[in-house]
Design a protein around this motif. Structure first.
Motif, PDB file in Angstrom:
ATOM      1  N   ALA A 287       0.823  -1.204   0.000  1.00 22.67           N
ATOM      2  CA  ALA A 287       0.000   0.000   0.000  1.00 22.67           C
ATOM      3  C   ALA A 287       0.861   1.259   0.000  1.00 22.67           C
ATOM      4  O   ALA A 287       0.344   2.370  -0.033  1.00 22.67           O
ATOM      5  CB  ALA A 287      -0.920   0.010   1.217  1.00 22.67           C
ATOM      6  N   GLY A 288       2.180   1.094   0.047  1.00 20.29           N
ATOM      7  CA  GLY A 288       3.057   2.252  -0.003  1.00 20.29           C
ATOM      8  C   GLY A 288       3.104   3.054   1.281  1.00 20.29           C
ATOM      9  O   GLY A 288       3.291   4.260   1.255  1.00 20.29           O
ATOM     10  N   VAL A 289       2.934   2.403   2.426  1.00 18.36           N
ATOM     11  CA  VAL A 289       3.189   3.093   3.692  1.00 18.36           C
ATOM     12  C   VAL A 289       4.346   2.385   4.384  1.00 18.36           C
ATOM     13  O   VAL A 289       4.408   1.165   4.416  1.00 18.36           O
ATOM     14  CB  VAL A 289       1.965   3.137   4.639  1.00 18.36           C
ATOM     15  N   GLY A 290       5.271   3.164   4.921  1.00 18.87           N
ATOM     16  CA  GLY A 290       6.426   2.589   5.595  1.00 18.87           C
ATOM     17  C   GLY A 290       6.027   2.073   6.965  1.00 18.87           C
ATOM     18  O   GLY A 290       4.863   1.777   7.215  1.00 18.87           O
TER      19      GLY A 290
ATOM     20  N   ILE B 115       5.236  11.244   8.879  1.00 14.91           N
ATOM     21  CA  ILE B 115       4.283  10.485   8.076  1.00 14.91           C
ATOM     22  C   ILE B 115       4.165  11.069   6.674  1.00 14.91           C
ATOM     23  O   ILE B 115       4.213  10.342   5.670  1.00 14.91           O
ATOM     24  CB  ILE B 115       2.917  10.461   8.776  1.00 14.91           C
ATOM     25  N   ALA B 116       4.016  12.399   6.602  1.00 24.76           N
ATOM     26  CA  ALA B 116       3.850  13.034   5.293  1.00 24.76           C
ATOM     27  C   ALA B 116       5.054  12.718   4.416  1.00 24.76           C
ATOM     28  O   ALA B 116       4.913  12.345   3.250  1.00 24.76           O
ATOM     29  CB  ALA B 116       3.683  14.543   5.458  1.00 24.76           C
ATOM     30  N   GLY B 117       6.251  12.822   4.990  1.00 24.69           N
ATOM     31  CA  GLY B 117       7.458  12.567   4.221  1.00 24.69           C
ATOM     32  C   GLY B 117       7.511  11.145   3.697  1.00 24.69           C
ATOM     33  O   GLY B 117       7.779  10.909   2.513  1.00 24.69           O
ATOM     34  N   SER B 118       7.218  10.185   4.575  1.00 28.00           N
ATOM     35  CA  SER B 118       7.371   8.796   4.144  1.00 28.00           C
ATOM     36  C   SER B 118       6.311   8.438   3.101  1.00 28.00           C
ATOM     37  O   SER B 118       6.553   7.650   2.201  1.00 28.00           O
ATOM     38  CB  SER B 118       7.325   7.856   5.347  1.00 28.00           C
ATOM     39  N   ARG B 119       5.125   9.023   3.211  1.00 26.90           N
ATOM     40  CA  ARG B 119       4.092   8.687   2.226  1.00 26.90           C
ATOM     41  C   ARG B 119       4.324   9.394   0.892  1.00 26.90           C
ATOM     42  O   ARG B 119       3.970   8.884  -0.167  1.00 26.90           O
ATOM     43  CB  ARG B 119       2.707   9.089   2.747  1.00 26.90           C
ATOM     44  N   LEU B 120       4.932  10.614   0.955  1.00 19.36           N
ATOM     45  CA  LEU B 120       5.110  11.394  -0.275  1.00 19.36           C
ATOM     46  C   LEU B 120       6.008  10.660  -1.279  1.00 19.36           C
ATOM     47  O   LEU B 120       5.740  10.679  -2.482  1.00 19.36           O
ATOM     48  CB  LEU B 120       5.694  12.780   0.062  1.00 19.36           C
TER      49      LEU B 120
ATOM     50  N   ASN C  72      -4.192   6.393  -4.633  1.00 19.54           N
ATOM     51  CA  ASN C  72      -3.007   5.943  -3.892  1.00 19.54           C
ATOM     52  C   ASN C  72      -2.962   6.500  -2.470  1.00 19.54           C
ATOM     53  O   ASN C  72      -2.666   5.785  -1.517  1.00 19.54           O
ATOM     54  CB  ASN C  72      -1.726   6.351  -4.631  1.00 19.54           C
ATOM     55  N   ALA C  73      -3.250   7.792  -2.344  1.00 20.47           N
ATOM     56  CA  ALA C  73      -3.226   8.400  -1.013  1.00 20.47           C
ATOM     57  C   ALA C  73      -4.308   7.792  -0.122  1.00 20.47           C
ATOM     58  O   ALA C  73      -4.086   7.519   1.066  1.00 20.47           O
ATOM     59  CB  ALA C  73      -3.398   9.916  -1.126  1.00 20.47           C
ATOM     60  N   GLY C  74      -5.478   7.556  -0.713  1.00 18.91           N
ATOM     61  CA  GLY C  74      -6.568   6.960   0.061  1.00 18.91           C
ATOM     62  C   GLY C  74      -6.203   5.564   0.541  1.00 18.91           C
ATOM     63  O   GLY C  74      -6.481   5.197   1.686  1.00 18.91           O
ATOM     64  N   THR C  75      -5.555   4.796  -0.322  1.00 24.15           N
ATOM     65  CA  THR C  75      -5.140   3.445   0.053  1.00 24.15           C
ATOM     66  C   THR C  75      -4.126   3.471   1.189  1.00 24.15           C
ATOM     67  O   THR C  75      -4.171   2.643   2.097  1.00 24.15           O
ATOM     68  CB  THR C  75      -4.531   2.719  -1.167  1.00 24.15           C
ATOM     69  N   GLN C  76      -3.214   4.433   1.146  1.00 20.95           N
ATOM     70  CA  GLN C  76      -2.234   4.544   2.232  1.00 20.95           C
ATOM     71  C   GLN C  76      -2.936   4.731   3.573  1.00 20.95           C
ATOM     72  O   GLN C  76      -2.718   3.986   4.523  1.00 20.95           O
ATOM     73  CB  GLN C  76      -1.301   5.730   1.983  1.00 20.95           C
ATOM     74  N   THR C  77      -3.780   5.765   3.634  1.00 19.68           N
ATOM     75  CA  THR C  77      -4.464   6.048   4.899  1.00 19.68           C
ATOM     76  C   THR C  77      -5.339   4.880   5.333  1.00 19.68           C
ATOM     77  O   THR C  77      -5.338   4.481   6.496  1.00 19.68           O
ATOM     78  CB  THR C  77      -5.339   7.298   4.754  1.00 19.68           C
TER      79      THR C  77
ATOM     80  N   VAL D 211      -1.473  15.933   7.078  1.00 23.08           N
ATOM     81  CA  VAL D 211      -0.655  15.148   6.149  1.00 23.08           C
ATOM     82  C   VAL D 211      -1.205  15.282   4.734  1.00 23.08           C
ATOM     83  O   VAL D 211      -0.456  15.499   3.770  1.00 23.08           O
ATOM     84  CB  VAL D 211      -0.607  13.655   6.576  1.00 23.08           C
ATOM     85  N   SER D 212      -2.533  15.193   4.595  1.00 24.64           N
ATOM     86  CA  SER D 212      -3.153  15.282   3.268  1.00 24.64           C
ATOM     87  C   SER D 212      -2.907  16.644   2.642  1.00 24.64           C
ATOM     88  O   SER D 212      -2.619  16.745   1.447  1.00 24.64           O
ATOM     89  CB  SER D 212      -4.659  15.047   3.369  1.00 24.64           C
ATOM     90  N   LEU D 213      -3.027  17.690   3.451  1.00 20.97           N
ATOM     91  CA  LEU D 213      -2.827  19.035   2.904  1.00 20.97           C
ATOM     92  C   LEU D 213      -1.371  19.242   2.501  1.00 20.97           C
ATOM     93  O   LEU D 213      -1.081  19.757   1.421  1.00 20.97           O
ATOM     94  CB  LEU D 213      -3.247  20.091   3.932  1.00 20.97           C
ATOM     95  N   LEU D 214      -0.458  18.809   3.358  1.00 25.69           N
ATOM     96  CA  LEU D 214       0.970  18.956   3.050  1.00 25.69           C
ATOM     97  C   LEU D 214       1.323  18.240   1.748  1.00 25.69           C
ATOM     98  O   LEU D 214       1.894  18.819   0.821  1.00 25.69           O
ATOM     99  CB  LEU D 214       1.818  18.353   4.171  1.00 25.69           C
TER     100      LEU D 214
END
Lengths: 471, 471
Positions: free
Chosen positions: A286-289, A300-305, B348-353, B381-384
């Motif tokens: 899912a692309g989360v560390g 969190i923002a950094g690792s997901r970006l 992708n972002a939704g799947t991460q969260t 995190v989403s806004l950043l």
């Protein structure tokens, strides 16, 4: 069954507050009582509430408390605080806590722990802090912990405890039992004892139930199980976990490169590794560390970006393919309406196959030996589901746009994309694994790229040919 | 460390072939030797190779062999075949094997097993076959197994073994040890003994190491740990697994509704449950059921198709949104080229969260207590990441189409969609969990629907407004 309560009823004269509710969450009333005791600086009250908690409950409680209350909690409990609880909390919470405790207090707390727990708490600290805490410890403890910390991260040597019982092979069962009754500094709990030669080379192990079932005058050597394959201290914890799981082990000796017994691994440490391993694949796909619920926004923002930017590459590649057909779309806008369906079905099917393949590789159920069989099956599954979806979607498109040609075009594109989805979902993880890249981390970008590119290209390309539209 | 070999070197005069290679896969040479022995009907040769294997190795070997060789393997090994191996293989392989073995042979094989293993093998069989096999067993065994099978599927009662040691509270440690030395029909291995009252009500437990460390004339009651919360036989195995994991248990007593001791659960059974649970979430999120590498094409195609059809609904909904903007796209085809980027980034972002949320719910790390904090963090995190991606994608679009307006429009749409992705990724699993729907199974359809619909709607809608295009 009596109501769940971790409190020893004899300590408190008030009715005990259950620590957990029926679903296993910490009981809000209990948390409130703890917070009130901290607020009021009520040492005795806090002890009544929390001194006898299981370390796991204390850990959950620490995580739940506000950051500023955590230090106060440990201070107020004083000697009644069991530092084992620090092995039960998120790394971020642990580091924040340890930063605010005096080094000598930490050292004293760690001194009471089994070595594996002490190492677990120490290993994430900055080297300077580690050294400062180790310095406060008695020489023997310090040497032991330092040795464990010298093993590579995530190795068996880091996870093992160095407290164990080893006896000589000529001892009798009776001698062994007497020795255990007298010995001090035994591990907190243990499941087998080990038999070593004079050079401390590991010969075998005896389960405790075996000792209890054997007559006192028998030699331990006659009831021991010979060691066939001991865990090496430098071995990776995931390999060790796989062995524990495969052979249903409860504990295992750990040896150094000279086959000398240096420690013991128990299943409770390994359970965490097994769970982490399955969870790592889930997060990687899912692309989360390894983010934790207590991490900060920036972490969190950094690792997901990173993951999002990598996927942006895939998305732009798909757009480039669409751009090839700009004129085609201009001539027939219905194509723009329908094209995401083809890509999205392919993406879903590819993810299904890929997930099964990634787990099959991790559990070693998918190997060179059954690859051809699995590949053939995957092709058949893709074709079957491709045809089923093609009919469904083709019919929908035909009725929606009143254009049978459009139905045929999208149906054909679906079948092609489903086939590529199945093939790439299976083969990409395998190829990555052969190249020693973790298939869980890298597969999904490649699989999505395939299903997007093939999906848009097949649909728009076939449409351009079928309807003789401009390119 | 000596080379891995599960063979007892004293049995074979030839150099033993290692069972596994260095990566832990079964050794191809070993498999070939086994296949050759089966082919040649060579009982003695097969025994030399396989009679002393660990049940886990035998299980993996059975799975690797061709279907027609599996029956022959069991027949040739005869009494040396350990039926415990059948607990280590996929359900499909097990059912296929059991179908072809005579009922009385199966019954004889099961008779030697601990009750939990026998139940594990029996529970997936058809009721008629179960009854036929049970009938071949001695009365006591049959009654015991039937009782376990009467507990609900996936309950503690199904997983427990009914062999255990229970003593009265007035017994001394010495009496207990003597009893264990004399008793027959003890469990294969055990880690604690239980203390019961005359009505067999569970009072507490004593770890074996405690017994070994205690003087013979002490009463067991004085060293036992009182039972605070025993496992109920009807309790779900996942709840039990969570408790084992939380409290680092190695075994636990199981009681019936009258608090009477009826069985024992050990960690080796629970390790499988823990791993399955994490893996179930992974499979559920990817839309694959509990398919096994040995399942047939039709089984797999059918189970995956359900998920694909459900997702087709989502894809069609997204197409309907695009169709609203047909005229807009016709006026500016670049929109069709870029629109998948917005939807895909949101997805992708939704799947991460969502992945983090689903696991947080499963491990109880995400609860009502920290929801607000996690929600706030998720919004940030989403806004950043939304702003970061908006800049990157906006710039790309501007340069690509030489149109700064297009860059601004897509950037705005990205920020909006990322925000909805974060919110829906967190809140949808939580709402589903509250509604007692498994969030792992249902979340991703809803989250993808949100990110697709919002993605296309925001991008095409803002574009129509900004460029004043026809709707």
């Amino acid at each position: 069954m009596s109501e769940a309560t971790e409190l020893d009823a004899t300590v408190s004269s008030e009715p005990a507050i259950p620590v957990r509710d029926e679903e296993g969450h910490l009981n809000p009333d209990f948390i409130a009582a703890v917070e009130a005791a901290i607020e009021a600086n009520d040492e005795a009250g806090l002890r009544t509430l929390a001194a006898d908690l299981h370390e796991a409950d204390t850990g959950d409680l620490l995580e739940t408390l506000e950051a500023e209350d955590r230090g106060a909690f440990i201070r107020l409990l004083g000697e009644d605080f069991d530092y084992t609880a620090l092995t039960e909390i998120d790394e971020a919470v642990r580091l924040q806590l340890l930063e605010h405790l005096p080094k000598e207090v930490i050292a004293e707390g760690l001194g009471d722990l089994d070595s594996d727990d002490a190492v677990y708490i120490l290993e994430d600290l900055h080297e300077d802090d580690q050294a400062a805490i180790l310095e406060e410890l008695p020489y023997a403890d310090r040497a032991q912990l330092q040795k464990a910390l010298d093993y590579p991260e995530d190795s068996a040597g880091r996870r093992m405890q160095t407290e164990f019982i080893a006896v000589a092979q000529y001892w009798t069962v009776g001698q062994t039992i007497d020795y255990m009754r007298e010995a001090r500094d035994l591990p907190d709990s243990f499941y087998e004892i080990y038999v070593v030669d004079p050079a401390f080379k590991l010969l075998g192990s005896v389960h405790l139930d075996k000792i209890l079932r054997t007559k006192r005058n028998e030699k331990v050597a006659s009831v021991m199980e010979e060691t066939r394959q001991a865990v090496l201290a430098t071995e990776d914890q995931e390999e060790v976990a796989r062995r524990f799981e495969r052979y249903n082990l409860v504990s295992s000796a750990v040896v150094d490169e000279n086959e000398r017994l240096v420690g013991v691994l128990t299943v409770d440490d390994i359970v965490d590794v097994i769970q982490e391993e399955a969870e790592e694949d889930l997060r990687a796909l899912a692309g989360v560390g390894d983010e934790e619920i207590s991490d900060t926004v920036m972490t969190i923002a950094g690792s997901r970006l990173t993951w999002l930017v990598v996927n942006l590459g895939t998305a732009i590649l798909a757009s480039v393919v669409i751009a090839l057909f700009e004129n085609t779309i201009e001539a027939m806008v219905a194509l723009a309406v329908l094209m995401p369906i083809v890509a999205s079905m392919g993406g879903n099917a590819g993810t299904q196959t890929m997930t099964v393949a990634v787990r099959g590789i991790a559990t070693q159920e998918l190997s060179a030996r059954n690859l051809v069989r699995v590949l053939n099956r995957e092709i058949l599954v893709s074709l079957l589901n491709g045809v089923a979806l093609a009919l469904l979607i083709g019919l929908t498109a035909w009725l929606w746009f009143d254009n049978i040609g459009l139905g045929i075009v999208i149906g054909g594109a679906i079948i092609i994309n489903m086939l590529f989805a199945g093939l790439s979902g299976l083969l990409i993880p395998i190829v990555l694994d052969r190249m020693n890249v973790d298939p869980a981390i890298a597969s999904s970008v490649f699989v999505t790229t395939v299903t997007d590119v093939i999906g848009f290209f097949a649909f728009l390309g076939i449409a351009a040919l079928w309807f003789q539209l401009p390119l």
